[in-house]
Design an enzyme around this catalytic site. Structure first.
Site, PDB file in Angstrom:
ATOM      1  CE  LYS A  90     -84.730 -22.402  15.600  1.00 30.35           C
ATOM      2  NZ  LYS A  90     -83.396 -22.431  16.158  1.00 30.35           N
ATOM      3  CD  GLU A 117     -75.718 -21.406  12.390  1.00 29.31           C
ATOM      4  OE1 GLU A 117     -76.298 -22.513  11.794  1.00 29.31           O
ATOM      5  OE2 GLU A 117     -75.276 -21.492  13.396  1.00 29.31           O
ATOM      6  CG  HIS A 158     -62.056 -45.925  -4.270  1.00 28.91           C
ATOM      7  ND1 HIS A 158     -61.272 -46.031  -5.095  1.00 28.91           N
ATOM      8  CD2 HIS A 158     -61.563 -44.984  -3.125  1.00 28.91           C
ATOM      9  CE1 HIS A 158     -60.188 -46.474  -4.848  1.00 28.91           C
ATOM     10  NE2 HIS A 158     -59.823 -45.657  -3.452  1.00 28.91           N
ATOM     11  CD  GLU A 217     -84.155 -28.262  15.668  1.00 36.10           C
ATOM     12  OE1 GLU A 217     -84.480 -27.807  14.752  1.00 36.10           O
ATOM     13  OE2 GLU A 217     -84.268 -27.395  16.651  1.00 36.10           O
ATOM     14  N   GLY A 227     -73.208 -20.448  19.745  1.00 35.58           N
ATOM     15  CA  GLY A 227     -73.188 -21.885  19.716  1.00 35.58           C
ATOM     16  C   GLY A 227     -72.019 -22.533  18.994  1.00 35.58           C
ATOM     17  NE  ARG A 228     -72.064 -19.089  13.716  1.00 31.80           N
ATOM     18  CZ  ARG A 228     -72.885 -18.354  13.860  1.00 31.80           C
ATOM     19  NH1 ARG A 228     -73.352 -19.035  14.412  1.00 31.80           N
ATOM     20  NH2 ARG A 228     -72.463 -17.364  13.696  1.00 31.80           N
TER      21      ARG A 228
END
Length: 546
Positions: free
Chosen positions: A512, A353, A384, A212, A267-268
């Site tokens: 992927k 993850e 709401h 990506e 990464g996270r």
């Protein structure tokens, strides 16, 4: 590894749940006037009230026994000490080293990584200052006015969340944008608003092969060169954050404009590293370092505080109680601050993850539930939208409410109402409204007995919904850093107790791999190695796509 459900402490918690499952929160509060002070804690600029959970001191004691039986303290020390917690990828888990201010060495394979971290932070500072002062210029000599961060997952969600949350600290004259989705609509919309002469792209990919990210980066590069035509322009308008220097240079980015990311940073959990370059560009390096210092304060508390006073551990243990013993399958994250718009989606990745695993660290199937479904929205918008289901739906849904007690705008009356809504919702979710209370209320309004009988079921609220409330004085870099670190450690603790590897993500890979295969098949027009549904969908695409 012994299955957690076979541990004596686990079985004791199951027995405790059976004995206490009929407890209602309103009764727990009525029976103990000190409940709030007993079940709240303050640390690193944050205040946590967890008293509105269906727990007692006995519950906490049993949960602490579970933590001890799972060797939680040793695992925490191992994480900070650089041990190989990510056993499937043979990596240490040391994002905490990126925000370490003690000056003590942090060893990875016997080597102190603190000097390389500090050196990279200095490179970041120098680069950020060059953009802010205008000494870095675009290819035509104009200063940079727009930054586009191109990444996905942790290379997008964390930086985007922080840049939005710290909008009050943003640098005037410089706008930061984010592109992550491979859907060309996102990149196309962003580029349509920007000038090639004044735009800088920050391409963030550890491998510099992420499908990506690199698809978006190549399209951005074509956009730039359609304007300039000279390939030399790439060096003025692209920088990289990656560990693959060869691929960065092959793309056309100067090696001196590439910032390093190490394999011991997942990464996270990477916004604290050069992955946070877009954060530093937005708010300045001083504010970025303040973010790091806020996280460091929570790190220190996490390492040093006993479990009964330890905010991340308490949040984790209460979450385990709700998930594994009360069998509550989701958790709502509800920040009452518009600037935290992206915080729920950031936590979706960080939590699900990390802990969305069905096998233990040794690869054996688990006999227990792991990560709840994390979701949410800023208040009061959510009130709401979906709060109806939390108040009166068939499932009990734990929720974390987050608020700053002081506004950073002049509309103080608005902020008073915002905070009032936050506190009112936690009270309503805990207290509920009995049939008798609803009946008396309707009677006082002059409603007829017949109408009361018709409405009573609709006017009754079960209550007893578990919530946590996390407060800060103001949403500033330090408190945001502390808040993020709080959840990082909560998630890590839960993984340690469940006996899973919270630091890999093999489940991301299968889709992927298949996407890459299918994309090649579309190019060839041959796709017969699939089930009838997938083959049919591909045929439909081939027929209709222009």
């Amino acid at each position: 590894m012994k299955n957690r459900s076979d541990l004596p402490s686990w079985k004791a918690l199951e027995q405790h749940y059976t004995a206490s499952k009929d407890n209602h929160l309103r009764k727990l509060f009525e029976n103990d006037s000190e409940r709030f002070s007993k079940f709240s804690v303050e640390a690193a600029g944050l205040f946590l009230d967890y008293s509105k959970n269906n727990i007692t001191e006995e519950t906490l004691g049993l949960l602490e026994n579970l933590a001890d039986e799972c060797n939680l303290k040793a695992q925490i020390n191992g994480m900070f000490g650089g041990e190989e917690l990510n056993n499937t990828e043979h990596r240490a888990v040391l994002h905490t080293a990126l925000r370490q201010f003690t000056g003590k060495p942090v060893l990875v394979d016997g080597e102190d990584v603190v000097p390389v971290i500090k050196a990279e932070q200095q490179r970041m500072r120098k680069f950020v200052e060059s953009i802010h002062t205008g000494s870095w210029r675009g290819f035509s000599g104009k200063p940079i006015t727009d930054i586009v961060n191109i990444g996905i997952g942790g290379s997008d969600l964390g930086p985007k969340m922080v840049v939005t949350a710290l909008s009050k600290q943003s640098t005037k004259g410089l706008d930061v944008h984010f592109v992550s989705n491979i859907d060309g609509e996102e990149l196309s919309q962003q580029l349509s608003k920007l000038s090639p002469e004044t735009t800088l792209f920050v391409v963030v990919s550890k491998t510099f092969t992420t499908l990506e990210t690199m698809t978006n980066a190549r399209s951005a590069k074509r956009w730039l060169l359609n304007y300039f035509t000279d390939k030399a322009a790439v060096s003025n308008h692209f920088v990289a954050v990656s560990s693959n220097l060869a691929a960065v240079e092959a793309f056309g980015i100067d090696a001196g404009n590439s910032f390093e990311i190490w394999d011991w940073v997942g990464g996270r959990f990477s916004l604290w590293s050069s992955v946070g370059l877009s954060i530093a560009l937005s708010v300045g390096m001083d504010s970025f370092e303040a973010l790091l210092k806020g996280a460091f304060g929570m790190d220190r508390h996490f390492r040093e505080a006993p479990f009964r006073e330890n905010m991340p551990v308490l949040l984790a243990l209460v979450g385990i109680w709700n998930r594994n013993f009360q069998k509550l399958s989701s958790c709502a994250v509800l920040p009452y601050d518009k600037r935290l718009t992206h915080f729920p989606s950031y936590l979706q990745q960080t939590d699900m993850e990390s802990n969305g695993k069905s096998v233990g660290k040794n690869g054996d199937p688990l006999a227990i539930d792991t990560a709840p479904v994390v979701w949410g929205e800023v208040g009061v918008n959510g009130q709401h939208a979906f709060y109806q289901a939390i108040h009166q739906g068939t499932q009990r849904i734990p929720a974390d409410f987050i608020a700053a007690l002081n506004p950073d705008n002049e509309l103080k009356e608005h902020h008073k109402l915002l905070v009032a809504n936050c506190f009112a919702q936690t009270e309503a979710l805990m207290w509920g409204k009995t049939e008798e209370e609803a009946r008396e209320e309707l009677k006082a309004e002059g409603v007829s007995q017949k109408e009361i009988s018709r409405l009573i079921g609709h006017k009754t609220f079960r209550g007893n919904n578990p919530t946590n409330t996390i407060l800060m004085g103001r949403l500033v870099p330090e408190t945001l850093g502390s808040l993020i670190a709080l959840y990082e450690h909560k998630i890590a603790v839960q993984g340690m107790i469940w006996g899973i590897n919270s630091f890999d993500q093999w489940g991301v890979e299968l889709g992927k791999q298949l996407a890459t295969k299918i994309a090649k098949e579309i190019d060839k027009g041959v796709y017969d190695q699939h089930d009838s549904s997938t083959a049919g969908l591909l045929s439909r695409y081939q027929e209709v796509a222009e």
